[in-house]
Design a protein around this motif. Structure first.
Motif, PDB file in Angstrom:
ATOM      1  N   GLN A 163       0.846  -1.188   0.000  1.00 28.26           N
ATOM      2  CA  GLN A 163       0.000   0.000   0.000  1.00 28.26           C
ATOM      3  C   GLN A 163       0.884   1.241   0.000  1.00 28.26           C
ATOM      4  O   GLN A 163       1.783   1.382   0.818  1.00 28.26           O
ATOM      5  N   VAL A 164       0.617   2.136  -0.934  1.00 25.32           N
ATOM      6  CA  VAL A 164       1.401   3.365  -1.052  1.00 25.32           C
ATOM      7  C   VAL A 164       0.781   4.440  -0.168  1.00 25.32           C
ATOM      8  O   VAL A 164      -0.421   4.689  -0.207  1.00 25.32           O
ATOM      9  N   ARG A 165       1.614   5.076   0.632  1.00 22.40           N
ATOM     10  CA  ARG A 165       1.140   6.131   1.534  1.00 22.40           C
ATOM     11  C   ARG A 165       1.994   7.371   1.350  1.00 22.40           C
ATOM     12  O   ARG A 165       3.219   7.288   1.286  1.00 22.40           O
ATOM     13  N   LEU A 166       1.323   8.528   1.233  1.00 23.15           N
ATOM     14  CA  LEU A 166       1.994   9.800   1.065  1.00 23.15           C
ATOM     15  C   LEU A 166       1.611  10.709   2.222  1.00 23.15           C
ATOM     16  O   LEU A 166       0.426  10.854   2.537  1.00 23.15           O
ATOM     17  N   VAL A 167       2.598  11.331   2.842  1.00 23.09           N
ATOM     18  CA  VAL A 167       2.349  12.218   3.967  1.00 23.09           C
ATOM     19  C   VAL A 167       3.067  13.543   3.731  1.00 23.09           C
ATOM     20  O   VAL A 167       4.295  13.579   3.655  1.00 23.09           O
ATOM     21  N   GLU A 168       2.270  14.616   3.624  1.00 27.24           N
ATOM     22  CA  GLU A 168       2.827  15.954   3.418  1.00 27.24           C
ATOM     23  C   GLU A 168       3.073  16.637   4.752  1.00 27.24           C
ATOM     24  O   GLU A 168       2.405  16.360   5.749  1.00 27.24           O
ATOM     25  N   SER A 169       4.005  17.567   4.739  1.00 27.84           N
ATOM     26  CA  SER A 169       4.264  18.413   5.906  1.00 27.84           C
ATOM     27  C   SER A 169       4.857  19.719   5.425  1.00 27.84           C
ATOM     28  O   SER A 169       5.283  19.840   4.269  1.00 27.84           O
ATOM     29  N   GLY A 170       4.888  20.692   6.328  1.00 23.52           N
ATOM     30  CA  GLY A 170       5.554  21.957   6.030  1.00 23.52           C
ATOM     31  C   GLY A 170       4.638  23.130   5.737  1.00 23.52           C
ATOM     32  O   GLY A 170       5.109  24.252   5.565  1.00 23.52           O
ATOM     33  N   GLY A 171       3.346  22.879   5.665  1.00 18.77           N
ATOM     34  CA  GLY A 171       2.422  23.982   5.419  1.00 18.77           C
ATOM     35  C   GLY A 171       2.251  24.855   6.651  1.00 18.77           C
ATOM     36  O   GLY A 171       2.764  24.557   7.719  1.00 18.77           O
ATOM     37  N   GLY A 172       1.515  25.951   6.487  1.00 13.16           N
ATOM     38  CA  GLY A 172       1.255  26.857   7.599  1.00 13.16           C
ATOM     39  C   GLY A 172       1.012  28.259   7.113  1.00 13.16           C
ATOM     40  O   GLY A 172       0.908  28.512   5.909  1.00 13.16           O
ATOM     41  N   PRO A 173       0.934  29.192   8.033  1.00 12.91           N
ATOM     42  CA  PRO A 173       0.752  30.601   7.664  1.00 12.91           C
ATOM     43  C   PRO A 173       2.089  31.244   7.311  1.00 12.91           C
ATOM     44  O   PRO A 173       3.129  30.904   7.894  1.00 12.91           O
ATOM     45  N   VAL A 174       2.038  32.171   6.372  1.00  5.05           N
ATOM     46  CA  VAL A 174       3.253  32.876   5.961  1.00  5.05           C
ATOM     47  C   VAL A 174       2.831  34.226   5.393  1.00  5.05           C
ATOM     48  O   VAL A 174       1.734  34.351   4.834  1.00  5.05           O
ATOM     49  N   GLN A 175       3.673  35.205   5.531  1.00 10.47           N
ATOM     50  CA  GLN A 175       3.373  36.517   4.968  1.00 10.47           C
ATOM     51  C   GLN A 175       3.760  36.563   3.496  1.00 10.47           C
ATOM     52  O   GLN A 175       4.671  35.857   3.049  1.00 10.47           O
ATOM     53  N   ALA A 176       3.073  37.393   2.769  1.00 13.29           N
ATOM     54  CA  ALA A 176       3.393  37.574   1.346  1.00 13.29           C
ATOM     55  C   ALA A 176       4.857  37.966   1.193  1.00 13.29           C
ATOM     56  O   ALA A 176       5.376  38.772   1.964  1.00 13.29           O
ATOM     57  N   GLY A 177       5.492  37.338   0.203  1.00 18.33           N
ATOM     58  CA  GLY A 177       6.910  37.565  -0.010  1.00 18.33           C
ATOM     59  C   GLY A 177       7.795  36.564   0.692  1.00 18.33           C
ATOM     60  O   GLY A 177       8.995  36.489   0.407  1.00 18.33           O
ATOM     61  N   GLY A 178       7.208  35.797   1.599  1.00 18.51           N
ATOM     62  CA  GLY A 178       7.966  34.813   2.355  1.00 18.51           C
ATOM     63  C   GLY A 178       8.120  33.496   1.623  1.00 18.51           C
ATOM     64  O   GLY A 178       7.732  33.362   0.458  1.00 18.51           O
ATOM     65  N   SER A 179       8.700  32.521   2.337  1.00 17.31           N
ATOM     66  CA  SER A 179       9.003  31.213   1.755  1.00 17.31           C
ATOM     67  C   SER A 179       8.511  30.093   2.652  1.00 17.31           C
ATOM     68  O   SER A 179       8.418  30.252   3.874  1.00 17.31           O
ATOM     69  N   LEU A 180       8.202  28.978   2.036  1.00 18.26           N
ATOM     70  CA  LEU A 180       7.877  27.743   2.740  1.00 18.26           C
ATOM     71  C   LEU A 180       8.432  26.591   1.923  1.00 18.26           C
ATOM     72  O   LEU A 180       8.511  26.676   0.691  1.00 18.26           O
ATOM     73  N   THR A 181       8.765  25.508   2.622  1.00 19.06           N
ATOM     74  CA  THR A 181       9.159  24.279   1.935  1.00 19.06           C
ATOM     75  C   THR A 181       8.230  23.162   2.374  1.00 19.06           C
ATOM     76  O   THR A 181       8.133  22.850   3.565  1.00 19.06           O
ATOM     77  N   LEU A 182       7.529  22.593   1.417  1.00 23.30           N
ATOM     78  CA  LEU A 182       6.669  21.442   1.664  1.00 23.30           C
ATOM     79  C   LEU A 182       7.458  20.159   1.388  1.00 23.30           C
ATOM     80  O   LEU A 182       8.254  20.108   0.455  1.00 23.30           O
ATOM     81  N   SER A 183       7.201  19.154   2.204  1.00 23.74           N
ATOM     82  CA  SER A 183       7.826  17.852   2.006  1.00 23.74           C
ATOM     83  C   SER A 183       6.755  16.782   1.933  1.00 23.74           C
ATOM     84  O   SER A 183       5.708  16.905   2.564  1.00 23.74           O
ATOM     85  N   CYS A 184       7.039  15.747   1.188  1.00 22.52           N
ATOM     86  CA  CYS A 184       6.123  14.609   1.052  1.00 22.52           C
ATOM     87  C   CYS A 184       6.959  13.338   1.131  1.00 22.52           C
ATOM     88  O   CYS A 184       7.841  13.118   0.295  1.00 22.52           O
ATOM     89  N   VAL A 185       6.679  12.560   2.160  1.00 22.57           N
ATOM     90  CA  VAL A 185       7.376  11.289   2.328  1.00 22.57           C
ATOM     91  C   VAL A 185       6.476  10.167   1.822  1.00 22.57           C
ATOM     92  O   VAL A 185       5.290  10.109   2.184  1.00 22.57           O
ATOM     93  N   VAL A 186       7.041   9.297   1.016  1.00 18.07           N
ATOM     94  CA  VAL A 186       6.279   8.212   0.404  1.00 18.07           C
ATOM     95  C   VAL A 186       6.755   6.885   0.971  1.00 18.07           C
ATOM     96  O   VAL A 186       7.960   6.611   1.030  1.00 18.07           O
ATOM     97  N   SER A 187       5.815   6.061   1.388  1.00 16.53           N
ATOM     98  CA  SER A 187       6.137   4.715   1.851  1.00 16.53           C
ATOM     99  C   SER A 187       5.312   3.709   1.050  1.00 16.53           C
ATOM    100  O   SER A 187       4.230   4.027   0.557  1.00 16.53           O
ATOM    101  N   GLY A 188       5.843   2.505   0.935  1.00 14.88           N
ATOM    102  CA  GLY A 188       5.176   1.487   0.129  1.00 14.88           C
ATOM    103  C   GLY A 188       5.578   1.634  -1.327  1.00 14.88           C
ATOM    104  O   GLY A 188       5.787   2.737  -1.810  1.00 14.88           O
ATOM    105  N   GLY A 189       5.677   0.561  -2.011  1.00 13.30           N
ATOM    106  CA  GLY A 189       6.092   0.624  -3.404  1.00 13.30           C
ATOM    107  C   GLY A 189       7.569   0.951  -3.528  1.00 13.30           C
ATOM    108  O   GLY A 189       8.311   0.933  -2.549  1.00 13.30           O
ATOM    109  N   THR A 190       7.985   1.285  -4.729  1.00 12.51           N
ATOM    110  CA  THR A 190       9.381   1.633  -4.993  1.00 12.51           C
ATOM    111  C   THR A 190       9.423   3.087  -5.414  1.00 12.51           C
ATOM    112  O   THR A 190       9.123   3.432  -6.563  1.00 12.51           O
TER     113      THR A 190
END
Length: 126
Positions: A1-28
């Motif tokens: 079973q393939v599972r994807l889990v995102e993280s890194g979201g949230g509030p940010v001011q215009a002009g700012g930066s965020l990095t989202l990550s997605c870890v995948v388990s199951g499969g290759t």
């Protein structure tokens, strides 16, 4: 079973930066093409970035070109989305998605992806 889990979201001011990550388990993970999608309130889900299975070919929507960067790390089973110069219009729930590709290219359509994460909210304020 393939599972994807995102993280890194949230509030940010215009002009700012965020990095989202997605870890995948199951499969290759190394065989999957990956995409980042977003869905703003009342709007359809759209692809903002995609990468082919080996990370060598990428796609960006015109609205994020030059501001967002997608990266696939096959050693860590992770795909990231670096988001810079954020705008209020970037506010949305962001989803990562995976597909076992039939071709050595990226995929940009929602119905091409069978595997999805639960989403992470990004809110950009002025």
């Amino acid at each position: 079973q393939v599972r994807l889990v995102e993280s890194g979201g949230g509030p940010v001011q215009a002009g700012g930066s965020l990095t989202l990550s997605c870890v995948v388990s199951g499969g290759t993970f190394g065989t999957y093409a990956m995409g980042w999608f977003r869905q703003a309130l009342g709007k359809e889900r759209e692809c903002v970035a995609a990468v082919n299975w080996n990370g060598g070919t990428t796609y960006y929507a015109a609205s994020v070109e030059g501001r967002f960067t997608i990266a696939k790390d096959n050693a860590k089973n992770t795909v990231s989305l670096q988001m810079d110069s954020l705008k209020r219009d970037d506010t949305a729930v962001y989803y990562c998605a995976a597909v076992l590709p039939r071709h050595s290219r990226y995929y940009t359509e929602v119905d091409e992806y069978p595997y999805w994460g639960q989403g992470t909210q990004v809110t950009v304020s002025s």
